[in-house]
Design a protein around this motif. Sequence first.
Motif, PDB file in Angstrom:
ATOM      1  N   CYS A  59       4.012  54.662  16.822  1.00  0.00           N
ATOM      2  CA  CYS A  59       4.971  55.672  16.353  1.00  0.00           C
ATOM      3  C   CYS A  59       6.370  55.072  16.212  1.00  0.00           C
ATOM      4  O   CYS A  59       7.077  55.351  15.226  1.00  0.00           O
ATOM      5  N   ARG A  60       6.790  54.270  17.164  1.00  0.00           N
ATOM      6  CA  ARG A  60       8.129  53.667  17.095  1.00  0.00           C
ATOM      7  C   ARG A  60       8.251  52.773  15.870  1.00  0.00           C
ATOM      8  O   ARG A  60       9.310  52.754  15.217  1.00  0.00           O
ATOM      9  N   GLN A  62       6.883  53.222  13.127  1.00  0.00           N
ATOM     10  CA  GLN A  62       6.959  54.081  11.940  1.00  0.00           C
ATOM     11  C   GLN A  62       8.194  54.988  11.974  1.00  0.00           C
ATOM     12  O   GLN A  62       8.348  55.852  11.098  1.00  0.00           O
ATOM     13  N   ASN A  63       9.055  54.785  13.003  1.00  0.00           N
ATOM     14  CA  ASN A  63      10.239  55.638  13.189  1.00  0.00           C
ATOM     15  C   ASN A  63       9.852  57.106  13.354  1.00  0.00           C
ATOM     16  O   ASN A  63      10.496  58.009  12.803  1.00  0.00           O
ATOM     17  N   LEU A  64       8.781  57.315  14.126  1.00  0.00           N
ATOM     18  CA  LEU A  64       8.283  58.658  14.374  1.00  0.00           C
ATOM     19  C   LEU A  64       8.393  59.002  15.855  1.00  0.00           C
ATOM     20  O   LEU A  64       8.462  58.112  16.716  1.00  0.00           O
ATOM     21  N   GLU A  65       8.373  60.288  16.164  1.00  0.00           N
ATOM     22  CA  GLU A  65       8.480  60.775  17.533  1.00  0.00           C
ATOM     23  C   GLU A  65       7.080  61.040  18.108  1.00  0.00           C
ATOM     24  O   GLU A  65       6.335  61.874  17.582  1.00  0.00           O
ATOM     25  N   PRO A  66       6.683  60.335  19.189  1.00  0.00           N
ATOM     26  CA  PRO A  66       5.323  60.493  19.716  1.00  0.00           C
ATOM     27  C   PRO A  66       5.133  61.684  20.649  1.00  0.00           C
ATOM     28  O   PRO A  66       4.002  62.020  20.985  1.00  0.00           O
ATOM     29  N   ASP A  70       1.157  66.554  16.734  1.00  0.00           N
ATOM     30  CA  ASP A  70       1.058  66.761  15.287  1.00  0.00           C
ATOM     31  C   ASP A  70      -0.293  66.213  14.830  1.00  0.00           C
ATOM     32  O   ASP A  70      -0.490  65.004  14.739  1.00  0.00           O
ATOM     33  N   LEU A  73      -0.199  63.592  12.126  1.00  0.00           N
ATOM     34  CA  LEU A  73       0.263  62.294  12.606  1.00  0.00           C
ATOM     35  C   LEU A  73      -0.865  61.560  13.337  1.00  0.00           C
ATOM     36  O   LEU A  73      -1.073  60.356  13.151  1.00  0.00           O
ATOM     37  N   TYR A  77      -2.675  58.015  12.588  1.00  0.00           N
ATOM     38  CA  TYR A  77      -2.776  56.979  13.621  1.00  0.00           C
ATOM     39  C   TYR A  77      -4.188  56.421  13.717  1.00  0.00           C
ATOM     40  O   TYR A  77      -4.394  55.204  13.747  1.00  0.00           O
TER      41      TYR A  77
END
Length: 349
Positions: A59-60, A62-66, A70, A73, A77
Amino acid sequence: MAPAAAPLPVVISTQAEAAALPAHLAPLADRARDYVEAASSANTRRAYASDWKHFSAWCRRQNLEPLHVDPQLVGLYITACASGAATPDRVPSSVGTIERRLSALSWNFAQRGQPLDRKDRHIATVLAGIRNTHGRPPLQKEAVLPEDLIAMLETLDRGTLRGLRDRAMLLLGFAGGLRRSEIVALDAGRDQTEDGRGWVEILDKGMLVTLRGKNGWREVEIGRGSSDSTCPVVALQTWLKLAKIGHGPLFRRVTGQGKEVGPDRLTDQQVARLVKRAALAAGVRADLTEGEREMKFAGHSLRAGLASSAEVDERYVQKQLGHASAEMTRRYQRRRDRFRVNLTKAAGL
């Protein structure tokens, strides 16, 4: 009227949650966390922690919040895992690994009060496609058969406590059809340690092992062998007597060039390493390269060996291994008579 107090969470999993509680409930919060840990094995907790770390790292990148659940998301993954895009080394994950990681995500999100719906189409449909595309038959560990086990026992040093301990572990694990975690979790008697998961009782005709496995408590009967040299009961009695163990963990670390017994319980990984080391030393499956042989043997080799070699009614083997179904037991049988029942002839052809 004063507003009703918010219900306490069943699981106090974070420091912030614990800090929000009244001070007098802090001991209960600590105890609740202990029970959460006891709900799963140490191996499961380690795997879940590793899988959550893997998901968070992806997630990091991809600049996403884990931390927010979701399904879409999660579907992306597991797609990345299957295609090799989830790690910098581009190595695809197996279907089994992906399913375990999904279980880990479900558990971790649940602890945060955000249940993950694995039936959501973004997850379920993608996972079905991954199974159809990448599914493979399971890779089974090699069974340690009786002649293999006898050869492995001969590689152990009978003049040291370590050799006597390893001998008892191999014979007990094989004759009981025990998992490696069950072997090391045994105590010399009932309710002797907090981390114990069972105990042994030596009787005239054999040994009764009471243990808590994956599906609750069960009893395993281990009869005496036809020879003292291969008898699991004699091997265990010898180890307990010379190691002077009457209380606490059954199998412990041995130090001082194999002559001193410590208080610490062995880990299940040490059982796997013992099986692998003894099998290699005994030349089991010498037709393979050393690298191939190292991959073939592990703790499950003992359970598979009993299931493959015990010439008794299948239901007795199923009971010994603690399986809920005969189909699971058959997965462990490496050399059973597959054509004992011939339905082709029975049908008249």
